[in-house]
Design a protein around this motif. Structure first.
Motif, PDB file in Angstrom:
ATOM      1  N   ILE A   1       0.754  -1.032   0.177  1.00 28.88           N
ATOM      2  CA  ILE A   1       0.027   0.072   0.032  1.00 28.88           C
ATOM      3  C   ILE A   1       0.930   1.329   0.033  1.00 28.88           C
ATOM      4  CG2 ILE A   1      -1.927  -1.290   1.110  1.00 28.88           C
ATOM      5  CD1 ILE A   1      -1.200  -0.083   3.790  1.00 28.88           C
ATOM      6  N   SER A   2       2.212   1.123   0.302  1.00 32.36           N
ATOM      7  CA  SER A   2       2.970   2.199   0.341  1.00 32.36           C
ATOM      8  C   SER A   2       3.326   2.774  -1.174  1.00 32.36           C
ATOM      9  CB  SER A   2       4.165   2.044   1.141  1.00 32.36           C
ATOM     10  OG  SER A   2       5.079   0.912   0.564  1.00 32.36           O
ATOM     11  N   ASP A   3       3.152   1.821  -2.131  1.00 29.94           N
ATOM     12  CA  ASP A   3       3.387   2.045  -3.392  1.00 29.94           C
ATOM     13  C   ASP A   3       2.281   1.858  -4.408  1.00 29.94           C
ATOM     14  OD1 ASP A   3       4.661   2.340  -5.835  1.00 29.94           O
ATOM     15  OD2 ASP A   3       6.119   0.884  -5.970  1.00 29.94           O
ATOM     16  N   SER A   4       1.679   3.063  -4.644  1.00 28.48           N
ATOM     17  CA  SER A   4       0.548   2.968  -5.586  1.00 28.48           C
ATOM     18  C   SER A   4       0.688   2.272  -6.973  1.00 28.48           C
ATOM     19  CB  SER A   4      -0.175   4.151  -5.704  1.00 28.48           C
ATOM     20  OG  SER A   4       0.679   5.274  -6.355  1.00 28.48           O
ATOM     21  N   GLN A   5       2.134   2.409  -7.464  1.00 26.19           N
ATOM     22  CA  GLN A   5       2.356   1.893  -8.828  1.00 26.19           C
ATOM     23  C   GLN A   5       2.613   0.348  -8.856  1.00 26.19           C
ATOM     24  OE1 GLN A   5       2.054   4.021 -11.276  1.00 26.19           O
ATOM     25  NE2 GLN A   5       1.279   5.417  -9.639  1.00 26.19           N
ATOM     26  N   ASP A   6       2.515  -0.349  -7.596  1.00 29.16           N
ATOM     27  CA  ASP A   6       2.954  -1.884  -7.429  1.00 29.16           C
ATOM     28  C   ASP A   6       1.758  -2.606  -7.639  1.00 29.16           C
ATOM     29  OD1 ASP A   6       3.729  -4.247  -6.900  1.00 29.16           O
ATOM     30  OD2 ASP A   6       4.346  -4.086  -5.027  1.00 29.16           O
ATOM     31  N   PHE A   7       1.697  -3.204  -8.692  1.00 25.07           N
ATOM     32  CA  PHE A   7       0.353  -4.056  -9.101  1.00 25.07           C
ATOM     33  C   PHE A   7       0.490  -5.569  -9.044  1.00 25.07           C
ATOM     34  CE2 PHE A   7      -0.735   0.234 -10.971  1.00 25.07           C
ATOM     35  CZ  PHE A   7      -2.030   0.226 -10.670  1.00 25.07           C
ATOM     36  N   ASP A   8       1.458  -6.004  -8.456  1.00 26.70           N
ATOM     37  CA  ASP A   8       1.880  -7.342  -8.221  1.00 26.70           C
ATOM     38  C   ASP A   8       0.446  -8.177  -7.594  1.00 26.70           C
ATOM     39  OD1 ASP A   8       4.194  -7.219  -9.493  1.00 26.70           O
ATOM     40  OD2 ASP A   8       5.345  -7.853  -7.317  1.00 26.70           O
ATOM     41  N   TRP A   9      -0.394  -7.399  -6.830  1.00 20.28           N
ATOM     42  CA  TRP A   9      -1.541  -7.939  -6.318  1.00 20.28           C
ATOM     43  C   TRP A   9      -2.414  -8.528  -7.359  1.00 20.28           C
ATOM     44  CZ3 TRP A   9      -6.257  -6.059  -7.490  1.00 20.28           C
ATOM     45  CH2 TRP A   9      -6.345  -4.528  -7.967  1.00 20.28           C
ATOM     46  N   LEU A  10      -2.177  -8.089  -8.779  1.00 19.14           N
ATOM     47  CA  LEU A  10      -2.972  -8.456  -9.793  1.00 19.14           C
ATOM     48  C   LEU A  10      -2.796 -10.089 -10.210  1.00 19.14           C
ATOM     49  CD1 LEU A  10      -3.160  -5.232 -12.101  1.00 19.14           C
ATOM     50  CD2 LEU A  10      -4.811  -6.120 -10.905  1.00 19.14           C
TER      51      LEU A  10
END
Length: 224
Positions: free
Chosen positions: A190-199
């Motif tokens: 949640i500290s990196d809004s550009q991290d979309f690994d959760w997809l």
């Protein structure tokens, strides 16, 4: 037909406890920042979906309509079950959106976007939340219904779903499954809004949703 299935699958008590669940969650689950709303809601809503949808098939047995229902052609029975699931999932999805707004209403969380500490707007966070919740609700609702259909017992469907929920929604699940976790959205960075690994996790969950949906007709044909 839609109106009939809606009346059968959505009795007043189900709507009441689902709505109360969302209201109570938004009151007692403390948060400080708006980006925490999704984390606070995903796992509890998954449990709600499991309980809410578990009786989609077994309600025909408990209400003593089963013998009449079995007289219908199998295609009609399958279409009826799928339609009931769609109606229930749509209601849960709507409640998720309402619950998101209730967190703002009751707790007034701090927005990092407004303070310039985040590049992700509140609208963007909300839309990503809706995408994640659509997959989450579909999976957990379909899983409990499929298991209940397989064993002809809604409590087994709920119990097995809760067992998987405990494993995946834990530090163990986060460490073992990583970005492929069913709750990857909850454990996202949640500290990196550009991290979309959760997809990755949500894509895997979506694949399971399709698989479970395809299995329901086969199990219905086998179980009668």
């Amino acid at each position: 037909m839609i109106r009939t299935e809606r009346k059968i699958s959505l009795p007043a008590y189900k709507l009441a406890y689902a709505f109360c669940f969302v209201v109570i969650l938004s009151l007692i689950r403390g948060i400080s920042f708006s980006y925490e709303i999704g984390v606070a809601m995903e796992a509890p809503m998954a449990i709600l979906a499991s309980v809410f949808c578990a009786d989609t098939y077994t309600q025909e047995i408990t209400s003593r309509r089963f013998e009449i229902h079995r007289l219908y052609p199998m295609e009609k029975r399958i279409r009826s079950m799928i339609l009931r699931m769609v109606v229930q999932e749509a209601v849960l999805f709507a409640f998720s959106g309402v619950g998101y707004g209730m967190f703002f209403l009751f707790q007034k969380p701090f927005s990092l976007y407004k303070s310039g500490q985040s590049t992700e707007s509140e609208l963007q966070m909300f839309l990503l939340f809706l995408v994640a919740m659509a997959v989450t609700l579909w999976f957990w609702g379909m899983l409990s219904n499929l298991l209940a259909c397989l064993f002809r017992n809604m409590w087994i469907g709920i119990g097995c779903s809760i067992g998987l929920w405990i494993v995946t929604n834990s530090a163990f699940g986060e460490n073992v499954f990583g970005r492929w976790n069913l709750f990857s959205y909850t454990f996202r960075n949640i500290s990196d809004s550009q991290d979309f690994d959760w997809l990755y996790g949500k894509t895997f969950c979506l694949f399971l949703c399709v698989l479970l949906t395809m299995l329901v007709p086969k199990i219905m044909k086998k179980r009668g």
